[in-house]
Design a protein around this motif. Structure first.
Motif, PDB file in Angstrom:
ATOM      1  N   LYS A 187     -21.352   4.751 -16.654  1.00 19.43           N
ATOM      2  CA  LYS A 187     -22.528   3.905 -16.843  1.00 19.43           C
ATOM      3  C   LYS A 187     -23.826   4.643 -16.554  1.00 19.43           C
ATOM      4  CE  LYS A 187     -24.427  -0.647 -15.759  1.00 19.43           C
ATOM      5  NZ  LYS A 187     -24.242  -1.915 -14.993  1.00 19.43           N
ATOM      6  N   ILE A 188     -23.864   5.408 -15.477  1.00 16.14           N
ATOM      7  CA  ILE A 188     -25.116   6.069 -15.120  1.00 16.14           C
ATOM      8  C   ILE A 188     -25.481   7.142 -16.152  1.00 16.14           C
ATOM      9  CG2 ILE A 188     -24.168   7.880 -13.604  1.00 16.14           C
ATOM     10  CD1 ILE A 188     -26.557   7.246 -11.732  1.00 16.14           C
ATOM     11  N   THR A 189     -24.476   7.803 -16.730  1.00 18.47           N
ATOM     12  CA  THR A 189     -24.747   8.759 -17.806  1.00 18.47           C
ATOM     13  C   THR A 189     -25.345   8.042 -19.006  1.00 18.47           C
ATOM     14  OG1 THR A 189     -22.954  10.223 -17.093  1.00 18.47           O
ATOM     15  CG2 THR A 189     -23.705  10.445 -19.369  1.00 18.47           C
ATOM     16  N   GLN A 190     -24.801   6.898 -19.355  1.00 17.81           N
ATOM     17  CA  GLN A 190     -25.317   6.129 -20.489  1.00 17.81           C
ATOM     18  C   GLN A 190     -26.730   5.628 -20.230  1.00 17.81           C
ATOM     19  OE1 GLN A 190     -22.322   3.123 -21.029  1.00 17.81           O
ATOM     20  NE2 GLN A 190     -20.921   4.508 -22.101  1.00 17.81           N
ATOM     21  N   ILE A 191     -26.991   5.178 -19.024  1.00 17.38           N
ATOM     22  CA  ILE A 191     -28.338   4.716 -18.673  1.00 17.38           C
ATOM     23  C   ILE A 191     -29.337   5.857 -18.754  1.00 17.38           C
ATOM     24  CG2 ILE A 191     -29.723   3.976 -16.681  1.00 17.38           C
ATOM     25  CD1 ILE A 191     -27.435   2.030 -16.025  1.00 17.38           C
ATOM     26  N   ASN A 192     -28.948   7.035 -18.272  1.00 19.15           N
ATOM     27  CA  ASN A 192     -29.837   8.197 -18.350  1.00 19.15           C
ATOM     28  C   ASN A 192     -30.080   8.600 -19.806  1.00 19.15           C
ATOM     29  OD1 ASN A 192     -30.080   8.330 -15.577  1.00 19.15           O
ATOM     30  ND2 ASN A 192     -28.554   9.937 -15.325  1.00 19.15           N
ATOM     31  N   PHE A 193     -29.039   8.552 -20.624  1.00 24.93           N
ATOM     32  CA  PHE A 193     -29.182   8.848 -22.052  1.00 24.93           C
ATOM     33  C   PHE A 193     -30.187   7.898 -22.696  1.00 24.93           C
ATOM     34  CE2 PHE A 193     -25.691  11.836 -22.920  1.00 24.93           C
ATOM     35  CZ  PHE A 193     -26.120  12.409 -24.110  1.00 24.93           C
ATOM     36  N   ASP A 194     -29.996   6.594 -22.483  1.00 25.26           N
ATOM     37  CA  ASP A 194     -30.863   5.593 -23.117  1.00 25.26           C
ATOM     38  C   ASP A 194     -32.300   5.719 -22.633  1.00 25.26           C
ATOM     39  OD1 ASP A 194     -28.862   4.491 -24.671  1.00 25.26           O
ATOM     40  OD2 ASP A 194     -28.368   2.917 -23.238  1.00 25.26           O
ATOM     41  N   PHE A 195     -32.476   5.978 -21.338  1.00 24.25           N
ATOM     42  CA  PHE A 195     -33.825   6.121 -20.787  1.00 24.25           C
ATOM     43  C   PHE A 195     -34.542   7.300 -21.428  1.00 24.25           C
ATOM     44  CE2 PHE A 195     -36.640   8.012 -17.530  1.00 24.25           C
ATOM     45  CZ  PHE A 195     -37.525   6.955 -17.348  1.00 24.25           C
ATOM     46  N   ASN A 196     -33.858   8.423 -21.519  1.00 20.74           N
ATOM     47  CA  ASN A 196     -34.506   9.601 -22.092  1.00 20.74           C
ATOM     48  C   ASN A 196     -34.750   9.457 -23.597  1.00 20.74           C
ATOM     49  OD1 ASN A 196     -35.001  11.530 -19.934  1.00 20.74           O
ATOM     50  ND2 ASN A 196     -32.801  11.524 -19.636  1.00 20.74           N
ATOM     51  N   GLN A 197     -33.838   8.790 -24.298  1.00 16.13           N
ATOM     52  CA  GLN A 197     -34.029   8.607 -25.737  1.00 16.13           C
ATOM     53  C   GLN A 197     -35.101   7.554 -26.035  1.00 16.13           C
ATOM     54  OE1 GLN A 197     -33.142  10.046 -28.407  1.00 16.13           O
ATOM     55  NE2 GLN A 197     -33.488   8.533 -30.016  1.00 16.13           N
ATOM     56  N   ASP A 198     -34.986   6.382 -25.406  1.00 23.51           N
ATOM     57  CA  ASP A 198     -35.818   5.241 -25.790  1.00 23.51           C
ATOM     58  C   ASP A 198     -37.190   5.247 -25.130  1.00 23.51           C
ATOM     59  OD1 ASP A 198     -33.591   4.398 -27.209  1.00 23.51           O
ATOM     60  OD2 ASP A 198     -32.873   3.106 -25.592  1.00 23.51           O
ATOM     61  N   VAL A 199     -37.282   5.797 -23.913  1.00 24.19           N
ATOM     62  CA  VAL A 199     -38.553   5.783 -23.181  1.00 24.19           C
ATOM     63  C   VAL A 199     -39.281   7.114 -23.275  1.00 24.19           C
ATOM     64  CG1 VAL A 199     -39.631   5.426 -20.923  1.00 24.19           C
ATOM     65  CG2 VAL A 199     -37.641   4.050 -21.572  1.00 24.19           C
ATOM     66  N   CYS A 200     -38.557   8.207 -23.121  1.00 28.41           N
ATOM     67  CA  CYS A 200     -39.209   9.498 -22.878  1.00 28.41           C
ATOM     68  C   CYS A 200     -39.298  10.439 -24.073  1.00 28.41           C
ATOM     69  CB  CYS A 200     -38.472  10.240 -21.756  1.00 28.41           C
ATOM     70  SG  CYS A 200     -38.327   9.327 -20.225  1.00 28.41           S
ATOM     71  N   TYR A 201     -38.304  10.413 -24.954  1.00 26.31           N
ATOM     72  CA  TYR A 201     -38.101  11.545 -25.865  1.00 26.31           C
ATOM     73  C   TYR A 201     -39.328  11.864 -26.711  1.00 26.31           C
ATOM     74  CZ  TYR A 201     -35.368  14.938 -28.434  1.00 26.31           C
ATOM     75  OH  TYR A 201     -34.888  16.107 -28.947  1.00 26.31           O
TER      76      TYR A 201
END
Length: 359
Positions: free
Chosen positions: A102-116
């Motif tokens: 879960k934490i890997t998925q949350i980090n993925f989504d955060f970096n893709q949707d918020v930061c990238y």
């Protein structure tokens, strides 16, 4: 002084060069692995088990073209997400982690949707110490003014990231908050009111004072009403960037969780000075945050260190994930003294407890 080294000991020049190429192609790898996860390629390989699937077998599902499969899976292969066995692609342990952790998925989504997208403006953000990348999400001076208005999926990914790290910590720290039997507790940076609701439920007599921007307090107030604890909560709309705005005095405990990392050192100094002025006799300041220098495992330090560019490009332009020694130094300058430290809370939090220094 902290000693930290993320490179293997006695690394060869050839290995170092390979690691450098991984960094150079990092954005490419991220996007391909993200595609493979979100579009179901990794799940299809997981369902196939140890026998794996060929490109032809995957293509026969009509979910992806041969071209898309070859481009994406070859990058996944290079990243150790999958491996090749007798012409078939098989999910490797890293790929399984992406599918299930879960934490890997949350980090993925955060970096893709918020930061990238905004991180493309990192250089300009660093030079100006302003969140130049934030304009891809909205017109706010910092992300905090716009949290309730973020477009989807950025909004969901931001709150999932923020809450997943903090929520694992709240259940274990309430006893720390109430160890001195405080009657008035101030929650600075109340956000959605999750901590305040938990504290009010934990202690039926305490009065909670929530400090945040008006737009955030509106969200927190709804949380308090839904939890049935609004009558013991007091809202104090405050722009903490304004050093002239004082805090309500007479507090037994002032609480800050994942809050000071939203500000520059200069602003942190003014917040701590105002916190000292707001503490009553024998009052204490308790800070819970994620310090990269106090992590047991390198993986936690790695994730925290690499969250700092988000603060630069997207959040404030001049804040970061700090070392614990930064907070301690600034607190001492404000007239506080460190009383206790507790590490290993939740995923990666530490608790710093301060009292007003003796004259």
């Amino acid at each position: 002084m902290l000693n930290k080294n993320f490179s293997p000991k006695n690394q060869s020049a050839f290995s170092a060069r390979f690691e450098a190429q991984k960094i150079a192609f990092g954005p490419v790898v991220f996007q391909c692995v993200h595609y493979a996860w979100k579009r179901g390629m990794l799940q299809a390989l997981s369902d196939a088990g140890q026998s794996g699937l060929s490109v032809a077998e995957l293509s026969a599902t009509k979910c992806w073209t041969d071209y898309a499969l070859k481009v994406v899976l070859e990058t996944c292969l290079s990243a150790g997400v999958v491996y090749l066995q007798d012409g078939n692609y098989v999910l490797d342990k890293t790929g399984y982690c992406i599918l299930t952790d879960k934490i890997t998925q949350i980090n993925f989504d955060f970096n893709q949707d918020v930061c990238y997208e905004g991180l493309a403006k990192l250089a300009e953000s660093l030079d100006k110490e302003q969140p130049i990348g934030l304009n891809v999400l909205g017109p706010w001076p910092t992300i905090y003014e716009g949290l309730s208005e973020l477009p989807e999926p950025a909004k969901a990914s931001w709150f999932a990231f923020d809450h997943h790290y903090s929520d694992t910590s709240f259940p274990t720290i309430l006893a720390d908050i109430f160890a001195t039997a405080p009657k008035h507790v101030m929650d600075i940076g109340a956000n959605t009111g999750k901590f305040s609701c938990a504290a009010l439920a934990y202690n039926s007599a305490v009065q909670l004072h929530l400090v945040d921007l008006p737009i955030q307090l509106a969200v927190a107030e709804k949380s308090l009403q839904d939890a049935g604890v609004r009558e013991r909560a007091h809202l104090h709309p405050t722009d903490l960037l304004n050093a002239e705005q004082p805090l309500k005095s007479g507090m037994d405990v002032i609480w800050m969780s994942q809050f000071l990392s939203c500000f520059s050192e200069a602003v942190i100094a003014t917040i701590l000075q105002r916190a000292v002025a707001a503490l009553g006799p024998k009052g204490q300041l308790i800070i819970m945050d994620t310090f990269w220098d106090r992590q047991r495992y390198d993986i936690a330090s790695y994730c925290l260190i690499n969250t700092s560019p988000y603060f630069t490009s997207m959040a404030s332009g001049n804040s970061k994930i700090y070392e614990s020694t930064d907070y301690i130094r600034l607190a001492e300058l404000a007239g506080l003294e460190l009383l206790t430290v507790r590490d290993d809370i939740g995923y990666c939090h530490s608790l710093l407890r301060f009292g007003v220094a003796s004259a």
